[in-house]
Design an enzyme around this catalytic site. Structure first.
Site, PDB file in Angstrom:
ATOM      1  N   GLY A  14      42.513  26.357  36.168  1.00 27.45           N
ATOM      2  CA  GLY A  14      41.122  27.324  36.562  1.00 27.45           C
ATOM      3  C   GLY A  14      40.637  27.998  34.899  1.00 27.45           C
ATOM      4  O   GLY A  14      39.313  28.911  34.808  1.00 27.45           O
ATOM      5  N   TYR A 156      48.895  40.836  44.192  1.00 26.42           N
ATOM      6  CA  TYR A 156      48.859  40.738  42.621  1.00 26.42           C
ATOM      7  C   TYR A 156      49.785  40.927  42.451  1.00 26.42           C
ATOM      8  O   TYR A 156      50.445  40.136  41.426  1.00 26.42           O
ATOM      9  CB  TYR A 156      47.098  40.799  42.712  1.00 26.42           C
ATOM     10  N   ALA A 157      49.711  42.066  42.317  1.00 29.23           N
ATOM     11  CA  ALA A 157      50.832  42.681  41.102  1.00 29.23           C
ATOM     12  C   ALA A 157      52.555  42.577  41.452  1.00 29.23           C
ATOM     13  O   ALA A 157      53.062  41.945  40.365  1.00 29.23           O
ATOM     14  CB  ALA A 157      50.867  44.630  41.332  1.00 29.23           C
ATOM     15  N   ALA A 159      53.248  39.516  42.674  1.00 26.81           N
ATOM     16  CA  ALA A 159      52.962  37.834  41.689  1.00 26.81           C
ATOM     17  C   ALA A 159      52.980  38.315  40.186  1.00 26.81           C
ATOM     18  O   ALA A 159      53.354  37.594  39.407  1.00 26.81           O
ATOM     19  CB  ALA A 159      51.742  37.955  42.364  1.00 26.81           C
ATOM     20  N   LYS A 160      51.724  38.297  40.192  1.00 29.07           N
ATOM     21  CA  LYS A 160      52.127  39.336  37.869  1.00 29.07           C
ATOM     22  C   LYS A 160      53.248  39.722  37.579  1.00 29.07           C
ATOM     23  O   LYS A 160      53.747  38.990  37.026  1.00 29.07           O
ATOM     24  CB  LYS A 160      50.841  39.981  37.782  1.00 29.07           C
TER      25      LYS A 160
HETATM   26  P1  NAP Z   1      37.598  33.705  37.764  1.00 28.97           P
HETATM   27  O1  NAP Z   1      36.459  34.070  37.098  1.00 28.97           O
HETATM   28  O2  NAP Z   1      37.676  34.110  39.584  1.00 28.97           O
HETATM   29  O3  NAP Z   1      38.407  32.149  37.350  1.00 28.97           O
HETATM   30  C1  NAP Z   1      39.237  31.645  38.695  1.00 28.97           C
HETATM   31  C2  NAP Z   1      39.319  30.794  37.758  1.00 28.97           C
HETATM   32  O4  NAP Z   1      40.867  30.408  38.644  1.00 28.97           O
HETATM   33  C3  NAP Z   1      38.412  29.363  38.389  1.00 28.97           C
HETATM   34  O5  NAP Z   1      38.546  28.788  37.299  1.00 28.97           O
HETATM   35  C4  NAP Z   1      38.904  28.704  39.858  1.00 28.97           C
HETATM   36  O6  NAP Z   1      38.211  27.659  40.022  1.00 28.97           O
HETATM   37  C5  NAP Z   1      40.228  29.130  39.757  1.00 28.97           C
HETATM   38  N1  NAP Z   1      40.634  28.767  41.070  1.00 28.97           N
HETATM   39  C6  NAP Z   1      40.891  29.486  41.985  1.00 28.97           C
HETATM   40  N2  NAP Z   1      41.698  29.659  42.879  1.00 28.97           N
HETATM   41  C7  NAP Z   1      41.496  29.132  43.008  1.00 28.97           C
HETATM   42  C8  NAP Z   1      42.426  27.582  43.712  1.00 28.97           C
HETATM   43  N3  NAP Z   1      42.735  27.388  45.160  1.00 28.97           N
HETATM   44  N4  NAP Z   1      42.725  25.969  42.982  1.00 28.97           N
HETATM   45  C9  NAP Z   1      42.102  26.097  41.640  1.00 28.97           C
HETATM   46  N5  NAP Z   1      41.584  27.033  40.814  1.00 28.97           N
HETATM   47  C10 NAP Z   1      41.380  28.253  41.668  1.00 28.97           C
HETATM   48  O7  NAP Z   1      39.081  34.269  37.087  1.00 28.97           O
HETATM   49  P2  NAP Z   1      39.041  35.204  35.749  1.00 28.97           P
HETATM   50  O8  NAP Z   1      38.920  36.717  35.994  1.00 28.97           O
HETATM   51  O9  NAP Z   1      38.578  34.555  34.738  1.00 28.97           O
HETATM   52  O10 NAP Z   1      40.949  35.000  36.327  1.00 28.97           O
HETATM   53  C11 NAP Z   1      41.434  34.693  35.948  1.00 28.97           C
HETATM   54  C12 NAP Z   1      42.297  34.654  35.624  1.00 28.97           C
HETATM   55  O11 NAP Z   1      43.130  35.755  35.127  1.00 28.97           O
HETATM   56  C13 NAP Z   1      44.035  34.700  36.887  1.00 28.97           C
HETATM   57  O12 NAP Z   1      44.783  34.574  37.126  1.00 28.97           O
HETATM   58  C14 NAP Z   1      43.490  37.071  36.723  1.00 28.97           C
HETATM   59  O13 NAP Z   1      44.673  37.517  37.599  1.00 28.97           O
HETATM   60  C15 NAP Z   1      43.972  36.959  35.054  1.00 28.97           C
HETATM   61  N6  NAP Z   1      42.812  38.304  34.961  1.00 28.97           N
HETATM   62  C16 NAP Z   1      41.394  38.715  35.473  1.00 28.97           C
HETATM   63  C17 NAP Z   1      41.584  39.584  34.900  1.00 28.97           C
HETATM   64  C18 NAP Z   1      39.905  40.408  34.842  1.00 28.97           C
HETATM   65  O14 NAP Z   1      39.729  41.550  34.727  1.00 28.97           O
HETATM   66  N7  NAP Z   1      39.175  39.100  35.100  1.00 28.97           N
HETATM   67  C19 NAP Z   1      42.361  40.745  34.926  1.00 28.97           C
HETATM   68  C20 NAP Z   1      43.765  40.575  34.220  1.00 28.97           C
HETATM   69  C21 NAP Z   1      44.094  39.603  34.992  1.00 28.97           C
HETATM   70  P3  NAP Z   1      37.289  27.309  41.382  1.00 28.97           P
HETATM   71  O15 NAP Z   1      37.045  27.992  41.791  1.00 28.97           O
HETATM   72  O16 NAP Z   1      36.782  26.182  40.796  1.00 28.97           O
HETATM   73  O17 NAP Z   1      38.916  26.158  42.186  1.00 28.97           O
END
Ligand code: NAP
Length: 249
Positions: A14, A156-157, A159-160
């Site tokens: 990601g 989601y919860a 999975a996490k």
């Molecule tokens: P984001 O901006 O939506 O980015 C998600 C990333 O995951 C992108 O690089 C996307 O790349 C990749 N991804 C999504 N579907 C995919 C697939 N099928 N295959 C391969 N890559 C995939 O998310 P983020 O906020 O940076 O979140 C990153 C992590 O932090 C996640 O695990 C999320 O659950 C966790 N998180 C985020 C937050 C928050 O507030 N943002 C809070 C708690 C936890 P492509 O679309 O290019 O494939």
């Protein structure tokens, strides 16, 4: 080479935007060779070029966290090409939010498949190369939702929270091999994932965060990069909340 001068091969899933992009940049700045995985290859190539112009090393590879056979082959291919694999950051994740009353089987299964099963697949594929190198750092990205639950995010919860249990089990299995496994649990962070939330929810999230703001991707990446480094060698099986104080006891 001494332990401190070995160039580590780091994989970040990601890595095309958000927390994964910031993590790729942070790991490269620490001197690691970063292999960036996601579906958006041009976005990652642009980031890799910027990393290179800052003197770092990064490459972009297409990978889909829903294609588990392909994902395992990609991890094995990276280890083969570089002759080692030292750091694995499982950051990619998706949401399919709905109240449980309305949540479809598909919405539940998709999130478990993409956010939990995929991490089992990448970790398992990375273990043998890490064992060969007698050193390893696995950092999984969880969420405050997995710690405290969140209305509309039962899938989601689950999975996490599952990632927390998996990470701790892995930490116990691999401790004797000098491989650590930890979970970073972000609070609300300014990325494309939270951008789409309604303003009312964003305001509630801000109010529930003692520091009174959303985090920046770089603030999560800093914690991940620390856990990936030499100096974090005595930390394993931990859930580190990087959440502005949201889940403090
Ligand atoms: P984001 O901006 O939506 O980015 C998600 C990333 O995951 C992108 O690089 C996307 O790349 C990749 N991804 C999504 N579907 C995919 C697939 N099928 N295959 C391969 N890559 C995939 O998310 P983020 O906020 O940076 O979140 C990153 C992590 O932090 C996640 O695990 C999320 O659950 C966790 N998180 C985020 C937050 C928050 O507030 N943002 C809070 C708690 C936890 P492509 O679309 O290019 O494939």
């Amino acid at each position: 080479m001494t332990e401190a001068t070995i160039q580590r091969i780091a994989v970040v899933t990601g890595a095309s935007r958000g927390i994964g992009e910031a993590t790729a940049r942070a790991l490269a700045a620490d001197g690691h060779h970063v292999v960036m995985l996601a579906r958006s290859v041009p976005a990652m190539e642009a980031i890799a070029q910027q990393i290179a112009s800052n003197g770092g090393q990064a490459e972009a590879l297409e990978a889909d966290i829903t294609d588990h056979a392909g994902l395992a082959a990609t991890i094995e291919g990276i280890a083969q090409k570089h002759g080692r694999l030292d750091i694995l950051v499982n950051n990619a994740g998706i949401t399919r939010d709905n109240l449980m009353l309305r949540m479809s089987d598909e919405e539940f299964d998709q999130v478990i498949h993409a956010n939990l099963r995929s991490v089992f697949i990448t970790c398992r594929a990375a273990l043998r190369p890490m064992m060969r190198g007698k050193w390893g750092r696995i950092i999984n990205v969880g969420s405050v939702a997995g710690v405290a639950g969140n209305a509309g995010q039962a899938n989601y919860a689950a999975a996490k929270a599952g990632l927390a249990g998996m990470t701790k089990s892995l930490a116990k299995e691999m401790a004797a091999k000098n491989i650590t496994a930890n979970l970073v649990a972000p609070g609300f962070v300014e990325t494309s994932m939270t951008e789409k939330l309604p303003d009312t929810i964003k305001e509630l999230a801000r109010k529930a965060t003692p520091l009174g703001r959303f985090g920046q991707p770089e603030e999560i990446a800093a914690a991940i990069a620390f856990l990936a480094g030499e100096r974090a060698g005595f930390i394993t099986g931990q859930v580190l909340a990087v959440d502005g104080g949201m889940t403090m006891a």
